[in-house]
Design an enzyme around this catalytic site. Sequence first.
Site, PDB file in Angstrom:
ATOM      1  N   LYS A 144       0.848  -1.187   0.000  1.00 50.38           N
ATOM      2  CA  LYS A 144       0.000   0.000   0.000  1.00 50.38           C
ATOM      3  C   LYS A 144       0.893   1.250   0.000  1.00 50.38           C
ATOM      4  O   LYS A 144       2.054   1.132   0.374  1.00 50.38           O
ATOM      5  CB  LYS A 144      -0.937  -0.010   1.201  1.00 50.38           C
ATOM      6  CG  LYS A 144      -0.249   0.353   2.534  1.00 50.38           C
ATOM      7  CD  LYS A 144      -1.210   0.894   3.543  1.00 50.38           C
ATOM      8  CE  LYS A 144      -0.590   2.027   4.295  1.00 50.38           C
ATOM      9  NZ  LYS A 144      -1.224   2.606   5.390  1.00 50.38           N
ATOM     10  N   HIS A 174      -1.739  -5.199   5.708  1.00 49.21           N
ATOM     11  CA  HIS A 174      -1.181  -6.076   6.748  1.00 49.21           C
ATOM     12  C   HIS A 174      -2.165  -6.319   7.896  1.00 49.21           C
ATOM     13  O   HIS A 174      -2.004  -7.260   8.661  1.00 49.21           O
ATOM     14  CB  HIS A 174       0.172  -5.567   7.251  1.00 49.21           C
ATOM     15  CG  HIS A 174       0.101  -4.378   8.140  1.00 49.21           C
ATOM     16  ND1 HIS A 174       0.193  -3.095   7.673  1.00 49.21           N
ATOM     17  CD2 HIS A 174      -0.065  -4.282   9.470  1.00 49.21           C
ATOM     18  CE1 HIS A 174       0.083  -2.270   8.685  1.00 49.21           C
ATOM     19  NE2 HIS A 174      -0.073  -2.952   9.795  1.00 49.21           N
ATOM     20  N   LYS A 178      -3.336 -10.165  10.605  1.00 45.24           N
ATOM     21  CA  LYS A 178      -3.366 -10.296  12.065  1.00 45.24           C
ATOM     22  C   LYS A 178      -4.238 -11.488  12.462  1.00 45.24           C
ATOM     23  O   LYS A 178      -5.336 -11.674  11.930  1.00 45.24           O
ATOM     24  CB  LYS A 178      -3.936  -9.017  12.702  1.00 45.24           C
ATOM     25  CG  LYS A 178      -2.980  -7.835  12.618  1.00 45.24           C
ATOM     26  CD  LYS A 178      -3.578  -6.605  13.263  1.00 45.24           C
ATOM     27  CE  LYS A 178      -2.624  -5.439  13.173  1.00 45.24           C
ATOM     28  NZ  LYS A 178      -1.439  -5.616  14.030  1.00 45.24           N
ATOM     29  N   HIS A 236      -7.037  -0.100   5.898  1.00 42.51           N
ATOM     30  CA  HIS A 236      -7.180  -0.920   7.111  1.00 42.51           C
ATOM     31  C   HIS A 236      -8.605  -0.896   7.681  1.00 42.51           C
ATOM     32  O   HIS A 236      -9.189  -1.936   7.971  1.00 42.51           O
ATOM     33  CB  HIS A 236      -6.231  -0.432   8.210  1.00 42.51           C
ATOM     34  CG  HIS A 236      -4.798  -0.365   7.799  1.00 42.51           C
ATOM     35  ND1 HIS A 236      -4.211  -1.319   7.005  1.00 42.51           N
ATOM     36  CD2 HIS A 236      -3.827   0.528   8.074  1.00 42.51           C
ATOM     37  CE1 HIS A 236      -2.942  -1.004   6.814  1.00 42.51           C
ATOM     38  NE2 HIS A 236      -2.691   0.113   7.446  1.00 42.51           N
TER      39      HIS A 236
HETATM   40  N1  LIG Z   1       7.822   1.302   6.080  1.00 44.24           N
HETATM   41  C1  LIG Z   1       6.658   0.792   6.449  1.00 44.24           C
HETATM   42  O1  LIG Z   1       6.431   0.460   7.619  1.00 44.24           O
HETATM   43  C2  LIG Z   1       5.574   0.606   5.433  1.00 44.24           C
HETATM   44  C3  LIG Z   1       4.325   0.130   5.865  1.00 44.24           C
HETATM   45  C4  LIG Z   1       3.318  -0.103   4.921  1.00 44.24           C
HETATM   46  C5  LIG Z   1       3.572   0.145   3.586  1.00 44.24           C
HETATM   47  N2  LIG Z   1       4.793   0.627   3.196  1.00 44.24           N
HETATM   48  C6  LIG Z   1       5.004   0.861   1.760  1.00 44.24           C
HETATM   49  O2  LIG Z   1       6.118   0.114   1.321  1.00 44.24           O
HETATM   50  C7  LIG Z   1       6.813   0.826   0.315  1.00 44.24           C
HETATM   51  C8  LIG Z   1       8.259   1.047   0.769  1.00 44.24           C
HETATM   52  O3  LIG Z   1       8.266   1.784   1.959  1.00 44.24           O
HETATM   53  P1  LIG Z   1       9.604   2.011   2.801  1.00 44.24           P
HETATM   54  O4  LIG Z   1       9.165   2.672   4.057  1.00 44.24           O
HETATM   55  O5  LIG Z   1      10.398   0.769   2.888  1.00 44.24           O
HETATM   56  O6  LIG Z   1      10.360   3.089   1.896  1.00 44.24           O
HETATM   57  P2  LIG Z   1      11.913   3.490   1.932  1.00 44.24           P
HETATM   58  O7  LIG Z   1      12.525   3.192   3.253  1.00 44.24           O
HETATM   59  O8  LIG Z   1      11.983   4.878   1.418  1.00 44.24           O
HETATM   60  O9  LIG Z   1      12.568   2.507   0.874  1.00 44.24           O
HETATM   61  C9  LIG Z   1      12.313   2.623  -0.483  1.00 44.24           C
HETATM   62  C10 LIG Z   1      12.959   1.469  -1.196  1.00 44.24           C
HETATM   63  O10 LIG Z   1      12.681   1.617  -2.589  1.00 44.24           O
HETATM   64  C11 LIG Z   1      13.903   1.656  -3.316  1.00 44.24           C
HETATM   65  N3  LIG Z   1      13.772   2.591  -4.415  1.00 44.24           N
HETATM   66  C12 LIG Z   1      13.465   3.895  -4.354  1.00 44.24           C
HETATM   67  N4  LIG Z   1      13.449   4.443  -5.589  1.00 44.24           N
HETATM   68  C13 LIG Z   1      13.753   3.456  -6.446  1.00 44.24           C
HETATM   69  C14 LIG Z   1      13.891   3.378  -7.837  1.00 44.24           C
HETATM   70  N5  LIG Z   1      13.734   4.445  -8.623  1.00 44.24           N
HETATM   71  N6  LIG Z   1      14.230   2.195  -8.389  1.00 44.24           N
HETATM   72  C15 LIG Z   1      14.410   1.098  -7.628  1.00 44.24           C
HETATM   73  N7  LIG Z   1      14.290   1.094  -6.288  1.00 44.24           N
HETATM   74  C16 LIG Z   1      13.960   2.262  -5.702  1.00 44.24           C
HETATM   75  C17 LIG Z   1      14.930   2.123  -2.314  1.00 44.24           C
HETATM   76  O11 LIG Z   1      16.211   1.677  -2.698  1.00 44.24           O
HETATM   77  P3  LIG Z   1      17.556   2.529  -2.420  1.00 44.24           P
HETATM   78  O12 LIG Z   1      17.181   3.723  -1.594  1.00 44.24           O
HETATM   79  O13 LIG Z   1      18.460   1.576  -1.746  1.00 44.24           O
HETATM   80  O14 LIG Z   1      17.978   2.890  -3.737  1.00 44.24           O
HETATM   81  C18 LIG Z   1      14.460   1.426  -1.053  1.00 44.24           C
HETATM   82  O15 LIG Z   1      14.890   0.089  -1.033  1.00 44.24           O
HETATM   83  C19 LIG Z   1       6.038   2.121   0.100  1.00 44.24           C
HETATM   84  O16 LIG Z   1       5.081   1.908  -0.889  1.00 44.24           O
HETATM   85  C20 LIG Z   1       5.325   2.302   1.438  1.00 44.24           C
HETATM   86  O17 LIG Z   1       4.167   3.084   1.328  1.00 44.24           O
HETATM   87  C21 LIG Z   1       5.785   0.857   4.086  1.00 44.24           C
END
Ligand SMILES: NC(=O)c1ccc[n+]([C@@H]2O[C@H](COP(=O)([O-])OP(=O)(O)OC[C@H]3O[C@@H](n4cnc5c(N)ncnc54)[C@H](OP(=O)(O)O)[C@@H]3O)[C@@H](O)[C@H]2O)c1
Length: 484
Positions: A144, A174, A178, A236
Amino acid sequence: MSQMVDLVIFGGTGDLSTRKLLPALYQLQRHSLADRLHRIIATGRGVMDSASFREDARTNLQKFLPEGTWDDDQWEAFSARLEYVKIDADSPEDYRELATLLEGSEAPGRLYYLATLPSLYGEICSQLDTAGVVNDACRVVLEKPLGHDLESCRTINEQVAQVFEEEATFRIDHYLGKETVQNLLALRFGNQLFHPMWNNTFISSVQITVAEDIGVAGRGSYYADTGALRDMVQNHLLQVLSLVAMEPPATLKATDIRDEKMKVLRCLEPIDSANVKERTVRGRYAAGAVGGEAVKGFLEEDAFHDANDTETFVALKANINNWRWAGVPFYLRTGKRLSRRYSEIVIEYRRQSFSLFANDPQELTNKLVIHLQPEESISLHTVNKKPGLTSKLKLQPVELHLTDESQSKRDSYDAYERLLLDAIHGDQTLFMRRDEVETAWHWIDSIIEAWEENGSAIKSYNAGTMGPNASTALIAVDGGSWHE
Ligand SMILES: NC(=O)c1ccc[n+]([C@@H]2O[C@H](COP(=O)([O-])OP(=O)(O)OC[C@H]3O[C@@H](n4cnc5c(N)ncnc54)[C@H](OP(=O)(O)O)[C@@H]3O)[C@@H](O)[C@H]2O)c1
């Protein structure tokens, strides 16, 4: 179709992968549930070899795994599965290395987990297709948020559908992973005690609360453009609502359960300009104290000075127009910087039409409370006799716990373990179907349009409280109060 799969995580270096996905995969292996998982290939834009990625993964796992679950032997086996490939989403050459790695694999199946910005999902799918690494044995998992409104959601779904069939597309929420959310099905359809009474004859209202004590620091422009309604209610809260309200499915198969959830979403009465003022409350936290610590207000956070039109809290009254639920309000609320972090569903039963007891105060209604976090448990609020020789027959509240605590502690797992396991096995039951997500957006878009048309005010609340006073009023006009 259940076969060995290679799991490729786009966003493998990101926060979600580090804190949730890799720990969940490690735990699956520790519980001997990873027999269908072959390799885990993480991708990111940084140049790094697999050995360096494994070192980072080791450090992060030791930080994020639950206490007492690290094991050197398990790590040896787990790290042997880990690979890293540098991929920039729009760089075709980067996909060639992935293709080489996948082509030499013993695993016939592939699971692509997209945990990057959703605006990249279409590009990634198209590049995978061009690189020739998509076949009938491939699936894709989408994190999401799926879009910002119905139109952008449809665009992402269309782009993904160019490459993956709906049967191969797994949209994560997610909350559905649960244990207690799944327990809703067992509770509702496995108990004669509850099933016949799950309707408007016996139930007076339903509350769903997802309260967070954290703020939005670190989520930058994403949150400024999103707000609580899009960030939490669209997915959610509406998913939980549809599981609470759905009709008994024909079977427990994914299609049957998702068909019934979908019908609930279609029966949601629209909230529009005509009723948005009585039916919704928007809030934004001002400075206050959470857990004894002083915290800034939302607009004082560096990234949000200009985010005057972003709500960090929303409460609303939803009506489901069908035979089962006509006349039963579903009150939903969610917010940031509230007094504590908890999520729960409260089913409130109607009062008896007549009472024999002198002290039968209003608050002694029967309630079924399903706690989703931080602890997962279910309790039934009933009454019995106040014990003692002196008093006449008087009532007192009694809370019965319906969860086997020793078992739930022993068998507890993170929602991502459940969802990754199901995706590896190809079971779509706990994932959102395209029509569900789009119907939910349609309902949410109408609220946002009505807010825009009505210039709806965002009410302030102090951090560390349970939202603006108007949220109390929303439910009080119907004679109720939030369960706290
Ligand atoms: N974090 C959470 O708890 C959470 C919860 C629910 C949903 N989400 C969703 O999950 C996704 C990721 O969230 P996140 O928090 O993990 O984000 P993040 O910490 O900003 O990580 C983003 C990831 O995407 C990669 N990335 C960014 N731009 C890219 C590109 N142009 N090409 C290829 N890879 C690229 C980054 O790789 P590098 O920076 O290493 O290049 C990094 O691995 C989002 O859609 C977010 O809404 C996250």
